[in-house]
Design an enzyme around this catalytic site. Sequence first.
Site, PDB file in Angstrom:
ATOM      1  N   GLY A   1       0.797  -1.219   0.000  1.00 29.00           N
ATOM      2  CA  GLY A   1       0.000   0.000   0.000  1.00 29.00           C
ATOM      3  C   GLY A   1       0.831   1.270   0.000  1.00 29.00           C
ATOM      4  CE1 TYR A   2       0.651   7.288   2.764  1.00 28.93           C
ATOM      5  CE2 TYR A   2       2.762   7.633   1.678  1.00 28.93           C
ATOM      6  CZ  TYR A   2       1.693   8.120   2.393  1.00 28.93           C
ATOM      7  OH  TYR A   2       1.646   9.433   2.743  1.00 28.93           O
TER       8      TYR A   2
ATOM      9  CG  HIS B   1       3.177   0.725  -5.335  1.00 27.85           C
ATOM     10  ND1 HIS B   1       3.341   1.795  -4.490  1.00 27.85           N
ATOM     11  CD2 HIS B   1       3.766  -0.326  -4.721  1.00 27.85           C
ATOM     12  CE1 HIS B   1       3.994   1.418  -3.413  1.00 27.85           C
ATOM     13  NE2 HIS B   1       4.277   0.139  -3.527  1.00 27.85           N
TER      14      HIS B   1
ATOM     15  N   GLY C   1       8.460  -5.243  -8.617  1.00 32.70           N
ATOM     16  CA  GLY C   1       9.374  -4.184  -9.038  1.00 32.70           C
ATOM     17  C   GLY C   1      10.826  -4.571  -8.814  1.00 32.70           C
TER      18      GLY C   1
ATOM     19  CE  LYS D   1      11.897  -0.164  -3.717  1.00 36.63           C
ATOM     20  NZ  LYS D   1      11.269   0.305  -2.509  1.00 36.63           N
TER      21      LYS D   1
END
Length: 383
Positions: free
Chosen positions: A98-99, A104, A214, A216
Amino acid sequence: MRRASTRLSRRRPIQCERISTIFCENVRRRRGDRSERVSGIRTRCEKSPLSTRTTRLSRKKCGLRRHKAMKVVTTIRALRRSLPDEKRAVIGLVPTMGYLHDGHLSLIETARRECDCVVVSVFVNPLQFGPREDFDTYPRDLNRDKAQAEKAGADLLFAPDTEEMYPKPPFTTVRVSNVTEGMCGASRPGHFDGVATVVTKLFHIVQPHRAYFGLKDVQQVAVIQRMVDDLNIPVNIVPCPTVREPDGLAMSSRNVYLSEEERRQATVLFQALKTAKEKLAKREWHTPQQVEDGVRDIIETQPLADIDYVEMRTFPDLERVRDIGNKTYVIAVAVKFGKTRLIDNILFQGGETPTDVAYDDDGETAQSDGHRSESTLRRQRHN
Ligand SMILES: Nc1ncnc2c1ncn2[C@@H]1O[C@H](COP(=O)(O)OP(=O)(O)OP(=O)(O)O)[C@@H](O)[C@H]1O
Ligand SMILES: CC(C)(CO)[C@@H](O)C(=O)[O-]
Ligand code: BAL
């Protein structure tokens, strides 16, 4: 050899005990906080782009007509009931905590292009946080996430609470070895057991054909891919490129913790990684040691940077590198700025001139075993 196995057999019970103790502690602290629990709310959805992939069905055929509102579900039962009945429908899963930010959203948009039904999960998983980590303070804003996920084209947002995901403290966890040793695995013991366990649960719950992660979190991608290969989990893992701020900082939910000065200095991470790639290309640096030392030196020019690790590894096996040949390599860093621990990495293909790693539109690395046909992954779902 013998010493290594002794070390492993000694470590295992500690890991198991640790994971359940920390899990209970994390859950106990947040119990009573039901503010995130939402009932099946429907909101309006924007038009989602249709894919050109021939494997995809029309959204209408799957019972997912365009303009249909994204559905928010909080239970496994409701989620299963909401998945398309059509057996040929390609289901994509984007697991998140989330956030949501543009990193995302790029995953959701890619899934939208490639799948008939896009499920986004939002769950801050207590099992992957250590006792002194930021489980309690991890940024949460489900209403904002709903709006963002819907805009990016999600069909279903699965936002379970801890009781739904872990009605009992788990006796069964998934542990991936080797690729979890070193890098984030060293500084966050038990973290990847928590990630592998929750992702396995999500795979069983959603039964996606494709799951989007991802780069990352490059070690996470390596761990999940290995887990899926080792356990024959019928899902295609789609690694997606890192999305960055205009000044190069990798987007991350934790960036909101940074003070103005920390945020300014944090741009050094990508600068250092880019410099390493350039130095290798110009043959000014030749060895992994030069790369790791050089990247450290650049990062240390920023007084607030507190380095956790700088490591050069092969990808996706994450083996230590003795000589740089023509494999795929990753230079990965984790650095604290104040209380905020940031990670970043750069991937490149070794050889005469180091080049970017090409990801085709299936998001696969050049080294991947090849794309498993979606039809081989289709199966009966159990509601
Ligand atoms: N900048 C980014 N570019 C591409 N994917 C990303 C980016 N940031 C996160 N993701 C991916 O989104 C998925 C969910 O990640 P998560 O919810 O932990 O977000 P995060 O921003 O990585 O948060 P954190 O602050 O915990 O690092 C993961 O697969 C993660 O790799
Ligand atoms: C994959 C994941 C959603 C599992 O909790 C998490 O580790 C993340 O957000 O990267
Ligand atoms: N994206 C990684 C999740 C974590 O830091 O726990």
